[in-house]
Design an enzyme around this catalytic site. Structure first.
Site, PDB file in Angstrom:
ATOM      1  N   LYS A 280     -28.574   0.463 -43.390  1.00 30.55           N
ATOM      2  CA  LYS A 280     -27.635  -0.289 -44.216  1.00 30.55           C
ATOM      3  C   LYS A 280     -27.685   0.257 -45.642  1.00 30.55           C
ATOM      4  CE  LYS A 280     -26.045  -5.029 -44.976  1.00 30.55           C
ATOM      5  NZ  LYS A 280     -26.270  -6.459 -44.701  1.00 30.55           N
ATOM      6  N   GLU A 366     -25.125 -21.479 -37.113  1.00 31.27           N
ATOM      7  CA  GLU A 366     -24.934 -22.686 -37.917  1.00 31.27           C
ATOM      8  C   GLU A 366     -24.954 -23.974 -37.097  1.00 31.27           C
ATOM      9  OE1 GLU A 366     -23.172 -19.199 -40.068  1.00 31.27           O
ATOM     10  OE2 GLU A 366     -22.912 -20.015 -38.032  1.00 31.27           O
ATOM     11  N   ARG A 394     -18.398 -24.362 -38.748  1.00 38.13           N
ATOM     12  CA  ARG A 394     -18.854 -24.039 -37.403  1.00 38.13           C
ATOM     13  C   ARG A 394     -19.832 -25.081 -36.861  1.00 38.13           C
ATOM     14  NH1 ARG A 394     -19.911 -17.687 -37.016  1.00 38.13           N
ATOM     15  NH2 ARG A 394     -18.413 -17.876 -35.320  1.00 38.13           N
TER      16      ARG A 394
END
Length: 644
Positions: A280, A366, A394
């Site tokens: 990343k 979540e 969510r």
């Protein structure tokens, strides 16, 4: 002429020589760094997938072949290579390219996204539709390792083999989502990455299979053999027990290896997972060294990595929340904090360091986050769920069913509540109030200052039922009347009580009175609107609403009795069903109510909040005009009643 000047479609990528592709990757990285340095955006994740995107476009032909990005904040290289290079120079700005996949932006964006975990389900839907129509196009889901742990991803994986025989899942494994990944799946794939026996054997095989076998059909046979023999060296039942073939791990920055892996996947008549290892932030040292900090970036100086136009002026709301949580945890041993892969973003880094046994990062899950919090509360803890407002969507069922229905003392702190201009419709936190307004037995509040936030968190932690606190992205300022760390000035606030901050209802004797009720950061616009009304000879009252639930109905009654003709509610949320609707129901047609908020629509991305406010008429002059119109209509109605 650079390679990028010659490439604007997937066909152009296919026309390049294989030896040119690494150069194209480097040009793409420079272009992405330049665009993000000027406009802000998601840098580290996009730098990590450049070679993956090139290899995908080399093998597949979108939009005929379907390439679906999970989350899609890693789609910048894809956008540049599919005809949007110029639009990317205005990335996230008003009228410029979205920072996410968006079906209305390009035919190449076959499925929009902004939340993690959607790609496999969506790809499976595309594959099922293809199979039903007798089509032959490839369907590819590019999924991050953090998103793979999401509950929706796992539900989709469970359904793959009974739905289709042809689906390709590319797992971009950089060991990061935003914060460092957690959980059993992350560890399982990590074991594949570091197995010495497998990787030593695989490297030797690649010397023969990739470098010496020049013909693509021979390379495909080599990788098929690799795919089957791999199980002798590495136990990968996580994937294969679900019925998927496993290819990998593949070096995500070696374009030749990626092309070969995707060729095999494309010819395999069974669902395949291609496990790709990436770095990343690849190619930009500041992002490589600190990928969490460079997940989302404001404009910056490329040579140093230092932010441009740095905004000073106290703490951000997330930083203020983090300090408050650390202080509350020191005073109360039952306080716990839960995040869903957002330790940095929600300001909980220090809390996690100080309270390791009371800090829980559940990954990008979540729904689980909320039910887990309910379990903690039922077990005697005082859990605080820190989540962005857009991601709270969510978990609304979990909040209602598991926390609210059982009256469990779960505190939910909604970061990034309200519009988030650069990120746009997938990230605007504008639906929370409408979702929460109808939930019985809870408290919903919004601070105007950091002190208010400290009081609210302290109060919520003493309540015997759920409480929700929402606050925006951006600067909060400084603690003025309290010190969370020492506890000086910390106090409970009276539940359901608003604060009148200015009462000019008698400034013009006999003139009508407008009462402006604002939530949080909307108080600034309310104050400017009051000045416009005053200039027109209209009396006003300025109210910091503080609470959405329970509403201060006592103050509403007092103001109606004292002659308020029009209430104006201001909220950084959708006006339909939110705070304005709650107050409107309390007024019961005894006065006019002007609800100022976002319309019944999905709000686009823009350069700034001011651009969005202007776009939708949320400006003092226009709000004052709406109040005046309501006064006139009210006067007409009253006069008609009198004449009767």
């Amino acid at each position: 002429m650079s390679l990028l000047d010659r490439v604007s479609t997937p066909l152009d990528v296919k026309m390049l020589g294989e030896v040119q592709l690494p150069e194209l990757a480097e040009e793409l990285r420079r272009e992405i760094i330049d665009d993000v340095s000027k406009n802000g955006g998601h840098l580290a994740s996009n730098l990590g997938v450049v070679e993956i995107v090139i290899a995908l476009l080399r093998i597949f032909s979108p939009p005929e072949d379907k390439i679906i990005f999970d989350v899609s904040h890693q789609s910048y290289a894809y956008k540049i290579l599919t005809g949007r290079r110029k639009a990317m120079t205005e990335l996230r700005r008003t009228g410029g390219a979205s920072g996410f996949m968006k079906r209305t932006e390009s035919d190449f964006d076959v499925f929009g996204a902004g939340h993690a975990g959607t790609a496999i389900s969506a790809a499976l839907g595309f594959a099922a539709a293809r199979d039903a129509a007798g089509g032959n196009e490839a369907v590819v889901a590019l999924v991050g390792d953090g998103a793979l742990c999401n509950g929706v991803s796992l539900e989709a994986l469970n359904n793959v083999t009974q739905t289709t025989k042809r689906l390709i899942i590319v797992l971009n494994d950089n060991r990061m989502s935003i914060s460092k990944n957690v959980g059993a799946l992350s560890k399982a794939f990590g074991r594949l990455m570091v197995s010495r026996r497998y990787n030593r054997w695989k490297t030797s095989a690649e010397e023969f299979g990739i470098k010496r076998l020049r013909m693509s059909w021979l390379r495909r046979h080599y990788l098929r053999v690799l795919m089957h023999l791999k199980s002798f060296f590495v136990h990968s039942s996580v994937v294969e027990s679900l019925g998927l073939r496993y290819i990998g791990p593949v070096d995500g920055h070696n374009i030749k290896h990626l092309i070969s892996a995707f060729e095999v996947a494309n010819f395999t008549q069974t669902p395949v997972l291609v496990h790709v290892s990436t770095v990343k932030g690849k190619g930009y040292p500041p992002a490589e060294n600190n990928p969490s900090a460079w997940h989302g970036s404001n404009p910056f100086e490329i040579s140093t990595g230092e932010p441009l136009n740095h905004v000073s002026g106290g703490l951000s709301w997330s930083e203020a929340f983090g300090r408050i949580m650390c202080a509350e945890a020191r005073r109360n041993s039952t306080v716990a904090a839960i995040t869903a892969g957002m330790t940095d973003g929600t300001g909980l880094v220090s809390f996690a360091q100080e309270n390791a046994s009371r800090f829980f990062d559940v990954g990008i899950c979540e729904g689980h986050q909320m039910t887990f919090a309910a379990g903690l509360a039922a077990g005697g803890m005082r859990p605080v769920v820190a989540v962005y407002s857009t991601f709270f969507q969510r978990s609304i069922d979990n909040f209602i069913h598991d926390a609210a229905l059982q009256k469990l003392p779960v505190t939910v702190c909604l970061d990034r509540a309200g519009a988030v201009p650069g990120d746009g419709p997938t990230h605007h936190g504008i639906f929370d109030l409408a979702m929460l307004a109808s939930v019985p037995g809870i408290t919903v509040m919004q601070p105007r200052t950091p002190d208010d936030l400290a009081f609210m968190v302290h109060t919520a932690l003493s309540l015997p039922y759920p409480a929700v606190i929402r606050y925006p992205r951006g600067r909060a300022g400084v603690f003025d009347v309290c010190d969370p760390e020492s506890g000086i000035g910390i106090r409970d606030i009276p539940i359901g009580k608003a604060k009148v901050l200015a009462d000019n209802s008698k400034l013009f004797p006999g003139a009508p009175v407008v009462s402006l009720w604002a939530l949080g950061q909307m108080f600034s616009i309310a104050g400017k609107t009051a000045k416009v009304l005053e200039e027109s000879g209209i009396n006003f009252i300025l109210v910091d609403a503080v609470f959405v639930k329970p509403l201060d109905t006592e103050l509403v009654e007092e103001q109606i009795a004292s002659g308020v003709s029009v209430f104006v509610t201001l909220e950084d949320a959708v006006a339909v069903g939110g705070f304005g609707s709650v107050l409107d129901a309390a007024v019961k047609n005894r006065a006019a109510v002007v609800r100022v908020g976002w319309p019944d629509d999905f709000i686009p991305h823009a350069s700034s909040m001011d651009d969005l406010f202007k776009m939708y008429g949320i400006e003092p002059d226009k709000i004052a005009s709406r109040a005046k119109e309501a006064l006139m209509e009210r006067s007409v109605v009253l006069c008609s009643h009198i004449s009767l």
